[in-house]
Design an enzyme around this catalytic site. Structure first.
Site, PDB file in Angstrom:
ATOM      1  N   GLU A 201      55.932  28.619  59.059  1.00  0.00           N
ATOM      2  CA  GLU A 201      56.054  28.782  57.519  1.00  0.00           C
ATOM      3  C   GLU A 201      55.082  29.812  56.977  1.00  0.00           C
ATOM      4  O   GLU A 201      54.769  30.139  55.909  1.00  0.00           O
ATOM      5  CB  GLU A 201      55.761  27.243  56.755  1.00  0.00           C
ATOM      6  CG  GLU A 201      56.570  26.375  56.983  1.00  0.00           C
ATOM      7  CD  GLU A 201      56.594  25.364  56.128  1.00  0.00           C
ATOM      8  OE1 GLU A 201      57.287  25.351  54.993  1.00  0.00           O
ATOM      9  OE2 GLU A 201      56.201  24.001  56.213  1.00  0.00           O
ATOM     10  N   GLY A 218      52.359  26.724  55.150  1.00  0.00           N
ATOM     11  CA  GLY A 218      53.059  27.857  54.485  1.00  0.00           C
ATOM     12  C   GLY A 218      51.956  28.873  53.978  1.00  0.00           C
ATOM     13  O   GLY A 218      50.992  28.489  53.663  1.00  0.00           O
TER      14      GLY A 218
HETATM   15  C1  LIG Z   1      41.484  19.429  57.643  1.00  0.00           C
HETATM   16  C2  LIG Z   1      42.330  18.429  57.406  1.00  0.00           C
HETATM   17  C3  LIG Z   1      43.366  18.226  58.531  1.00  0.00           C
HETATM   18  C4  LIG Z   1      41.665  17.039  57.455  1.00  0.00           C
HETATM   19  O1  LIG Z   1      42.468  16.050  57.332  1.00  0.00           O
HETATM   20  P1  LIG Z   1      41.886  14.554  56.827  1.00  0.00           P
HETATM   21  O2  LIG Z   1      41.209  14.469  55.958  1.00  0.00           O
HETATM   22  O3  LIG Z   1      43.103  13.656  57.035  1.00  0.00           O
HETATM   23  O4  LIG Z   1      40.957  14.248  58.369  1.00  0.00           O
HETATM   24  P2  LIG Z   1      40.294  13.247  58.965  1.00  0.00           P
HETATM   25  O5  LIG Z   1      40.071  13.096  60.309  1.00  0.00           O
HETATM   26  O6  LIG Z   1      40.949  11.947  58.616  1.00  0.00           O
HETATM   27  O7  LIG Z   1      38.901  13.372  58.079  1.00  0.00           O
HETATM   28  C5  LIG Z   1      37.803  12.716  58.582  1.00  0.00           C
HETATM   29  C6  LIG Z   1      36.847  12.722  57.403  1.00  0.00           C
HETATM   30  O8  LIG Z   1      36.584  14.038  57.095  1.00  0.00           O
HETATM   31  C7  LIG Z   1      36.550  14.189  55.510  1.00  0.00           C
HETATM   32  N1  LIG Z   1      36.917  15.759  55.182  1.00  0.00           N
HETATM   33  C8  LIG Z   1      38.081  16.206  55.519  1.00  0.00           C
HETATM   34  N2  LIG Z   1      38.236  17.429  55.143  1.00  0.00           N
HETATM   35  C9  LIG Z   1      36.747  17.563  54.381  1.00  0.00           C
HETATM   36  C10 LIG Z   1      36.200  18.550  53.928  1.00  0.00           C
HETATM   37  N3  LIG Z   1      36.683  20.068  53.685  1.00  0.00           N
HETATM   38  N4  LIG Z   1      34.939  18.604  53.646  1.00  0.00           N
HETATM   39  C11 LIG Z   1      34.148  17.582  53.916  1.00  0.00           C
HETATM   40  N5  LIG Z   1      34.865  16.497  54.474  1.00  0.00           N
HETATM   41  C12 LIG Z   1      36.073  16.612  54.728  1.00  0.00           C
HETATM   42  C13 LIG Z   1      37.522  13.235  55.217  1.00  0.00           C
HETATM   43  O9  LIG Z   1      37.519  12.886  53.967  1.00  0.00           O
HETATM   44  C14 LIG Z   1      37.178  12.211  56.090  1.00  0.00           C
HETATM   45  O10 LIG Z   1      36.115  11.462  55.506  1.00  0.00           O
HETATM   46  P3  LIG Z   1      35.818   9.966  55.749  1.00  0.00           P
HETATM   47  O11 LIG Z   1      35.621   9.686  57.265  1.00  0.00           O
HETATM   48  O12 LIG Z   1      34.613   9.815  54.904  1.00  0.00           O
HETATM   49  O13 LIG Z   1      37.011   9.281  55.250  1.00  0.00           O
HETATM   50  C15 LIG Z   1      43.219  18.218  56.107  1.00  0.00           C
HETATM   51  O14 LIG Z   1      42.514  18.301  54.906  1.00  0.00           O
HETATM   52  C16 LIG Z   1      44.359  19.588  56.230  1.00  0.00           C
HETATM   53  O15 LIG Z   1      43.815  20.813  55.773  1.00  0.00           O
HETATM   54  N6  LIG Z   1      45.545  19.520  56.781  1.00  0.00           N
HETATM   55  C17 LIG Z   1      46.565  20.590  56.637  1.00  0.00           C
HETATM   56  C18 LIG Z   1      47.896  20.291  56.185  1.00  0.00           C
HETATM   57  C19 LIG Z   1      48.716  21.431  56.234  1.00  0.00           C
HETATM   58  O16 LIG Z   1      48.172  22.400  55.561  1.00  0.00           O
HETATM   59  N7  LIG Z   1      50.039  21.157  56.665  1.00  0.00           N
HETATM   60  C20 LIG Z   1      51.000  22.462  56.658  1.00  0.00           C
HETATM   61  C21 LIG Z   1      51.900  22.104  55.409  1.00  0.00           C
HETATM   62  S1  LIG Z   1      52.774  23.428  55.047  1.00  0.00           S
HETATM   63  C22 LIG Z   1      53.444  23.065  53.730  1.00  0.00           C
HETATM   64  O17 LIG Z   1      53.718  22.025  53.344  1.00  0.00           O
HETATM   65  C23 LIG Z   1      54.009  24.246  52.836  1.00  0.00           C
HETATM   66  C24 LIG Z   1      53.460  24.298  51.372  1.00  0.00           C
HETATM   67  C25 LIG Z   1      53.173  25.782  51.217  1.00  0.00           C
HETATM   68  O18 LIG Z   1      54.121  26.573  51.423  1.00  0.00           O
HETATM   69  O19 LIG Z   1      52.014  26.183  50.507  1.00  0.00           O
HETATM   70  O1  LIG Z   2      62.755  22.387  58.397  1.00  0.00           O
HETATM   71  C1  LIG Z   2      62.802  22.197  57.243  1.00  0.00           C
HETATM   72  O2  LIG Z   2      63.714  22.173  56.582  1.00  0.00           O
HETATM   73  C2  LIG Z   2      61.547  22.025  56.550  1.00  0.00           C
HETATM   74  N1  LIG Z   2      61.499  21.538  55.433  1.00  0.00           N
HETATM   75  C3  LIG Z   2      60.258  21.004  54.689  1.00  0.00           C
HETATM   76  C4  LIG Z   2      60.925  21.058  52.983  1.00  0.00           C
HETATM   77  O3  LIG Z   2      62.045  21.661  52.970  1.00  0.00           O
HETATM   78  O4  LIG Z   2      60.058  20.971  52.306  1.00  0.00           O
HETATM   79  C5  LIG Z   2      59.164  22.231  54.810  1.00  0.00           C
HETATM   80  C6  LIG Z   2      58.918  22.178  56.204  1.00  0.00           C
HETATM   81  C7  LIG Z   2      60.134  22.325  56.978  1.00  0.00           C
END
Ligand SMILES: CC(C)(COP(=O)(O)OP(=O)(O)OC[C@H]1O[C@@H](n2cnc3c(N)ncnc32)[C@H](O)[C@@H]1OP(=O)(O)O)[C@@H](O)C(=O)NCCC(=O)NCCSC(=O)CCC(=O)O
Ligand SMILES: O=C(O)C1=N[C@H](C(=O)O)CCC1
Ligand SMILES: [Mg+2]
Length: 327
Positions: A201, A218
Site C-alpha cells: 500500500e 498505506g
Molecule cells: C509500533 C507498533 C507496532 C506498536 O504496536 P503495539 O503498541 O501493539 O506494540 P506492543 O509491542 O504491544 O507495545 C509494547 C509497549 O510499547 C508501547 N508503545 C508502543 N508504541 C510506543 C511509542 N511510540 N512510544 C512509547 N511507547 C510505545 C505500548 O504502549 C506498549 O506499552 P505497554 O507495555 O505499557 O502496554 C504500532 O504502533 C504500529 O505503528 N503498527 C503499524 C501498523 C500499520 O501501520 N499497519 C499498516 C496498515 S496500512 C493501512 O491501514 C492503510 C491506511 C492508510 O492508507 O493510511
Molecule cells: O486487499 C485488500 O483488498 C485490502 N483491503 C483493505 C481495505 O480495503 O481496507 C486494506 C488492505 C488490503
C-alpha cells in the site's frame, strides 16, 4: 570472462515517423541462447503488423531480439525485453544489467489508442479522431494515461496470482510474486517488487525488493537510489511491516516493524532499548540507522514520551491476512 547470460524472443514494436521505437510487446520470452535463423519459431502477429503508418503515425513491425543480460542495454527493443523478463518473473530485480536504460527508452504519450510520439501529438490526435469519426461505432476520445518512458505493466504482462488496484501504479519491469496485492495507493517501479506474498500500500522504489510475508503500509516510502543522492539499495526481508506513512532509508531484515509515521534514515540516531539496562539505570547505546540496516527482529518506534527513536527487540514476524492474498 564468462559468457553473458542471454534471453530472446519475438516482439511487436511500435515505431514512429522518425523511426524511434516507442514500445515493444513480447507475448513470450525464453532465457538462453537464441536458436539459429532457420530454427527460430516464428511468432504470428497476423494483421497486427502494418508497414504503413496508421492515423497515430505509428508502424507496427515484428522484431526478433536477443539480449546479452550482463551487458549494457543496446536499444529500446533490448530494454523492453529486460523489463518484460522481470514482470514475467523470468528474472528477479537487481539481477540484470540495466545500464543506460533511460537513454535507450523514448519518452512516449501513452493513450487508450496505444503509444504516440510526443512530437506533433495534437495533430496525430486529430488524425485519429477524424479516422475514428468515420466509423459507425461510438468512438472514444484519445485519453492520455501518461507521458513517460515506461508504460504500465499490465498492458504488457499480467502475472498470475496478483491483484492490482490501479494499473497506473505498477510500471513495466515490476516483479510481482504470486500472492501480491498492490492497493490503489501502492506503487511498484521497474526493477523492484516482491519475492513472495505481500501487501503493498506504499511505494516500492527502483531497486527495492520486499520479501515473502511482508506488508508495506498505506503511504509508506522506501528510499530509492535514482535521484536524491542515496547510493545503497534498500530491501525488506520476510514477515516485516513498514507501518502506514512510515519510511526507511535503510534495509529491514526479517520480522521487523517500523511504527506508523516513523521515518528511519541511515543517519538517524537510534537508541538500542535494553530493559535490563533501563532497570539498572545504565545508559543505553545509540547507533546510526545504517548500523541496524538489514538486521532481523527489530521494532523501530519513536518513543512518544521521550521523543527518541528506539530499536526494540521483537521475537516473531507479522502475519498477513491470508484471505487478502488468495489471488
Ligand atoms: C509500533 C507498533 C507496532 C506498536 O504496536 P503495539 O503498541 O501493539 O506494540 P506492543 O509491542 O504491544 O507495545 C509494547 C509497549 O510499547 C508501547 N508503545 C508502543 N508504541 C510506543 C511509542 N511510540 N512510544 C512509547 N511507547 C510505545 C505500548 O504502549 C506498549 O506499552 P505497554 O507495555 O505499557 O502496554 C504500532 O504502533 C504500529 O505503528 N503498527 C503499524 C501498523 C500499520 O501501520 N499497519 C499498516 C496498515 S496500512 C493501512 O491501514 C492503510 C491506511 C492508510 O492508507 O493510511
Ligand atoms: O486487499 C485488500 O483488498 C485490502 N483491503 C483493505 C481495505 O480495503 O481496507 C486494506 C488492505 C488490503
Ligand atoms: Mg479491500
Amino acid at each position: 570472462m564468462t559468457e553473458s547470460r542471454k534471453a530472446w524472443g519475438w516482439g511487436l514494436a511500435s515505431v514512429d515517423a522518425a523511426g524511434n521505437t516507442l514500445d515493444v510487446w513480447y507475448p513470450q520470452l525464453e532465457l538462453g541462447e537464441a536458436p539459429a535463423d532457420d530454427k527460430r519459431p516464428n511468432h504470428d502477429f497476423g494483421a497486427l503488423v502494418h508497414d504503413q503508418a496508421d492515423a497515430r503515425g505509428v508502424r507496427r513491425v515484428p522484431v526478433f531480439t536477443v539480449s546479452a543480460l550482463d551487458e549494457p542495454i543496446v536499444d529500446a527493443a533490448d530494454a523492453y525485453l529486460r523489463l518484460h523478463l522481470m514482470s514475467m518473473r523470468l528474472a528477479k530485480p537487481n539481477t540484470l544489467n540495466l545500464d543506460g536504460i533511460f537513454g535507450k527508452l523514448n519518452n512516449v504519450v501513452w493513450t487508450n489508442y496505444g503509444p504516440f510520439a510526443v512530437e506533433d501529438f495534437a495533430l496525430r490526435k486529430l488524425d485519429v479522431l477524424k479516422a475514428a469519426a468515420g466509423s459507425p461505432l461510438p468512438t472514444a476520445d484519445v485519453n492520455v494515461l501518461s507521458v513517460d518512458k515506461f508504460p504500465r505493466m499490465i498492458d504488457y504482462v499480467v502475472p498470475s496470482g496478483v491483484r492490482i488496484g490501479d494499473a497506473d501504479r505498477v510500471r513495466l519491469g515490476a516483479h510481482l510474486a504470486e500472492g501480491t496485492t498492490v492497493m490503489h495507493a501502492g506503487f511498484v517501479n521497474f526493477n523492484a517488487g516482491t519475492l513472495g506474498t505481500s501487501m503493498v500500500e506504499g511505494r516500492v522504489s527502483q531497486g527495492v525488493v520486499v520479501g515473502n510475508g511482508s506488508d508495506i503500509g498505506g503511504g509508506a516510502s522506501i528510499m530509492g537510489t535514482l535521484s536524491g543522492g542515496g547510493k545503497l539499495r534498500n530491501s525488506i526481508g520476510e514477515h516485516s511491516l513498514l507501518g502506514a506513512n512510515a519510511g526507511i532509508g535503510i534495509s529491514l531484515g526479517d520480522n521487523c516493524v517500523v511504527e506508523a509515521g516513523l521515518y528511519v534514515t541511515a543517519g538517524t540516531k537510534v537508541t538500542i532499548y535494553d530493559k535490563a539496562k533501563v532497570a539498572a539505570g545504565q545508559p543505553l547505546d545509540v547507533v546510526k540507522g545504517a548500523e541496524l540496516s538489514g538486521k532481523d527482529n527489530i521494532m523501530f518506534i519513536r518513543n512518544s514520551v521521550s521523543g527518541a527513536i528506539e530499536a526494540r527487540s521483537r521475537k516473531k514476524g507479522i502475519e498477513l491476512n491470508a484471505a487478502l492474498h488468495k489471488n
